[in-house]
Write an enzyme that holds these catalytic residues in place. Structure first.
Site: not given
Ligand code: PGA
Length: 234
Positions: A6-7, A86, A155
């Site tokens: 996820n950029l 997200h 997440e």
């Molecule tokens: P991170 O982000 O790897 O910078 O913790 C993950 C995401 O938000 O998908």
């Protein structure tokens, strides 16, 4: 395994082209399913075997939704994969569960591959396990968890971009709960780095990872893909 990047709001279109060129070199011999979510203005037709997904779109073909893009804009680049739910869209952009479910329904109807994110903030994490599970289960309201083109990403909000990761036992426990909810592939996301990805990928019921900041370095992301290949050959 599924290894996704996820950029976020990073890398211009020209920088994303360089990134994808580099990435293509390293995925050539990989058996992993690799997905990259570029920034919206970096969506394009890339010469790659990697799946390109949208970080967001409005649940409409086109119309008067200032600042948004719709289905038509994704179709231009043959994009059939989208990230929904997200935590940054839930908590920073204020998307409600109702709106998220509407988006889910729309892109499901269009047959999109949906990477659907759930995860709890710190204060919920610090409450009881029951409260935490109830919170996460609410994030499935209005969502067809048996949609056959679904990928779920767990997440924890407090782990995103913070360098903090749950213990592997915690990941195992929550993933086994989430597996009761859906048979979809289940990714872990939140501070996945080159130095912890191997261990995370070996946790039971982890089918892949969704990587944010560490994936901005294409060499780091390539290393992670390589580790996933190694693990599959053990
Ligand atoms: P991170 O982000 O790897 O910078 O913790 C993950 C995401 O938000 O998908």
């Amino acid at each position: 395994m599924i290894i996704a990047a996820n950029l976020k709001t990073n890398l211009t279109r020209s920088a994303t082209h360089d990134y994808m060129k580099e990435l293509q070199r390293c995925v050539q011999n990989s058996t992993q399913e690799v997905i990259v979510f570029p920034a919206t203005s970096s969506l394009d037709c890339y010469d790659t075997t990697v799946t390109i997904g949208a970080q967001n779109a409005y649940p409409v073909e086109k119309g008067a939704f200032t600042g948004e893009i719709g289905l038509e804009h994704l179709q231009e680049f043959k994009i059939k994969t989208i990230l929904i739910g997200h935590s940054e869209r839930r908590h920073i952009l204020g998307e409600s569960q109702e709106f998220i479910a509407k988006k889910f329904h729309y892109f499901k109807e269009q047959g999109f591959r949906i990477v659907y994110c759930v995860g709890e903030p710190l204060e919920i994490r610090e409450s009881s396990k029951d409260e935490m599970l109830t919170y996460i289960h609410k994030q499935f309201e209005g969502i067809d968890t048996e949609y056959n083109n679904l990928i779920i990403a767990y997440e924890p909000v407090w782990a995103i971009g913070t360098g903090k990761v749950p213990t592997f036992e915690d990941i195992r426990e929550i993933h086994s709960e989430l597996k009761k909810k859906s048979s979809a592939p289940l990714l872990y996301g939140g501070s996945v780095k080159v130095n912890n990805v191997k261990d995370i990928l070996q946790v039971e019921n982890v089918d892949g990872v969704l990587v944010g900041s560490a994936a901005l370095y294409v060499d780091h992301f390539c290393t992670m893909i390589g580790y996933a290949d190694e693990l599959e050959h053990i």
